[in-house]
Structures are given as structure tokens and as C-alpha cells.
Design an enzyme around this catalytic site. Structure first.
Site: not given
Length: 338
Positions: A165, A190, A261, A264, A287, A296
């Protein structure tokens, strides 16, 4: 009334300072996003109840007001259902915090938490094919290398290589990198979750010059011309610049909006195309859920064609003796005359 206004202010402060940052370990981006959502809600709520924001009370935070706000977001502000759901998620998170500190209004908070998200159309993920990504990265050394182009090459390689990110990339310091074997970087993701990502030899070579110039191991690797940390807008500008240059020889890129992004996403799709298991990609990208990574799988048309071809062959349904259709000269002439 004065007491309830003070209670609301105190709970809002504890929500952002204690709960989001210290308990949940939310990123600055998440804090800003939730802050924007609650600011919009409180401004709307003040108008809804006919009092200034400073005079809002805990009694005012009700399900009917939240539903009216969500309708306002879509009908007046013209936001999409996905944005509406993001605003609702922020409000739910805050109301959940309210519930822990104000059980006297538990019933009204429970009705807010029961408000469902709105079904929204799932957009296909935008990404670059490997040859497109390489074409963009190649533009960084299309002319004689400069300190700026050297930094830009390292930045684009790093984003595409790691699938980081943009906030994770901008947080990388020299101490997070290992540029000799095994080459890797520690990314701070995150929720204060760290992960290790391997890096290519080419990426490591590009990063060495930046590490040498960083000085302190605590300084950010990616910096602007003034020596300050590069910003999100700065990264977006760098990417857009090289996409424009690549579009001169690849015109189809002119129609593409390539953001950090998107790089990414491009990393994720390239890993899928290489046959990497989706659970490994989940950990590679950081994730929290496999469902996020699975998006994806629905994106790449070439992969779908390969799967269909393999299924067709496995089922013993190979076509034999088929001929390829070719347009007749008369048909082409007719179409060109239209």
C-alpha cells in the site's frame, strides 16, 4: 443538556485517541476517513435536529437520523452505494464505542448497529499486465539517469515488486530493508501488523542509492527534492508522469488511470498468473481475509480462458479438423464503406 454535550465530546475524543489508535491500531488514513465520515454526520445531524454541533446530545444519535443521513449521502451528495456503506461503517464503529460507554442508550444504539449495508455493484479490479507495468517502469531510465529518476525507478519497482500500500511504502526506513541475500523488506501494515516481503535483485540495486543518501536508519527512504518525506500525492504524480510517457509508444495507456493501488493490484494479478496460491498472495499483500484476495480471481480474462481451455481438453471435447473463419474481401470492403 450541557452534560450530555460534554459526554458526547468526551466519547468522540476517546474514540479517536484511545480506541482507533491505541486499541485497533488504525492507520492515519483510516483515522482521517472515519473522521471525515463523522464530521459529515454531525453537521447533518445538527441541521436535522435544529441545534448547533456543539449542542448535540447522545439522545440525538438515533437510527432514523442515521438513515436520513445515508439517504442524504446518496441523493444530495450523489455518492455511490459503496461510499454510503463506508460512511455507515464509520458510524457503526463509533456507535459500537458509544455502546461500551453509555449503556443507558443501548436500545437506540442497537437499532443503528442493525442498519444493513446496501448491496453495491462489485467493480472489476483495475491492473496493468506485466508488460504494461514494465513499460511504465522502463520510462524512468528512458533518458540519462538523474537523482529524481533514480528515486522514481526505485519507487515504481518497489510498489510493483511488493504490492505494498502507498502508506506502507512511504513508511519504509533503511532499517526495514535487507538488500543482500535474502533480500527482503519489513512492511508495517494495517492494524500494526508487520510482514516480510522478498524483493528482486533489481529492486535492491535501485534501493541501495536511496539507502546511502538516507543518512539515519530512521529516515524515510522515499523523499522529495527538498529532502522531506514523499507524500501520497507525490507518489500519484510520479506514477502518472511515467504512464504518460509510456503512452507515447503504448497508446492504450492513455485511457488508463494508474494509481499507486493499481500497481498493488498489478502485483497481485501477476502472482496469480504465475500460479501462486491465493492464500500465499493474501499473506504477501497483508489482506485480513481471503475474500479480499479472491477478487483478483474474477479479474483476469486470460486466466479464465486458460482454465476453460484446460477444462475443455480434460473433458475430451477437443475440436478436431476445425477451420479458422476468415472474412471475405467483399465483406471487408462492405464494412469499410459504412
Amino acid at each position: 443538556m450541557k452534560r450530555q454535550s460534554n459526554d458526547l465530546l468526551a466519547i468522540v475524543q476517546s474514540y479517536f485517541q484511545d480506541h482507533l489508535r491505541r486499541v485497533r491500531g488504525a492507520s492515519d488514513h483510516t483515522v482521517r476517513t472515519y473522521g471525515d465520515a463523522l464530521r459529515l454526520f454531525f453537521v447533518f445531524l445538527a441541521d436535522h435536529v435544529g441545534r448547533p454541533v456543539a449542542a448535540l446530545r447522545l439522545d440525538d444519535i438515533r437510527a432514523d437520523a442515521v438513515l436520513a443521513f445515508l439517504d442524504h449521502v446518496e441523493s444530495k451528495r450523489r455518492n455511490a452505494a459503496t461510499t454510503r456503506n463506508c460512511r455507515l461503517a464509520a458510524i457503526r464503529s463509533f456507535v459500537d464505542h458509544l455502546l461500551r460507554h453509555d449503556v443507558t442508550h443501548a436500545a437506540q444504539y442497537g437499532r443503528i448497529l442493525a442498519i444493513p449495508t446496501k448491496r453495491a455493484r462489485q467493480r472489476l479490479v483495475s491492473y496493468l499486465e506485466p508488460d504494461e507495468a514494465r513499460a511504465v517502469i522502463a520510462q524512468t531510465h528512458a533518458t540519462r539517469p538523474t537523482p529524481t529518476s533514480t528515486r522514481d525507478r526505485a519507487l515504481l519497482l518497489f510498489l510493483y515488486n511488493t504490492g505494498a500500500r502507498v502508506g506502507e511504502a512511504l513508511a519504509v526506513r533503511s532499517r526495514d530493508l535487507r538488500l543482500d541475500r535474502p533480500r527482503q523488506v519489513r512492511l508495517h501494515g494495517k492494524g500494526n501488523k508487520d510482514r516480510l516481503c522478498p524483493i528482486w535483485a533489481e529492486t535492491a540495486t535501485a534501493l541501495r542509492d536511496l539507502v546511502a543518501k538516507a543518512g539515519s536508519p530512521d529516515e524515510p527512504i522515499f523523499r522529495n527534492a527538498h529532502g522531506a518525506a514523499l507524500t501520497r500525492d507525490g507518489v500519484a504524480y510520479v506514477i502518472a508522469k511515467y504512464v504518460r510517457r509510456a503512452a507515447e509508444s503504448s497508446p492504450h495507456l492513455r485511457r488508463r488511470k494508474v494509481t499507486p493501488h493499481v500497481l498493488r493490484h498489478s502485483c497481485a494479478v501477476a502472482l496469480l498468473q504465475a500460479g501462486v496460491d491465493v492464500t500465499v498472495i493474501r499473506d504477501y499483500l497483508g489482506h485480513a481475509s481471503i475474500a479480499t484476495t479472491s477478487r483478483y480471481l474474477a479479474t483476469n480474462l486470460d486466466m479464465k480462458r486458460d482454465v476453460l481451455a484446460a477444462f475443455w481438453k480434460r473433458a475430451g471435447l477437443d475440436r478436431k479438423g476445425g477451420s479458422t473463419w476468415r472474412a471475405s474481401p467483399k465483406l471487408i470492403a462492405f464494412l469499410e464503406s459504412l
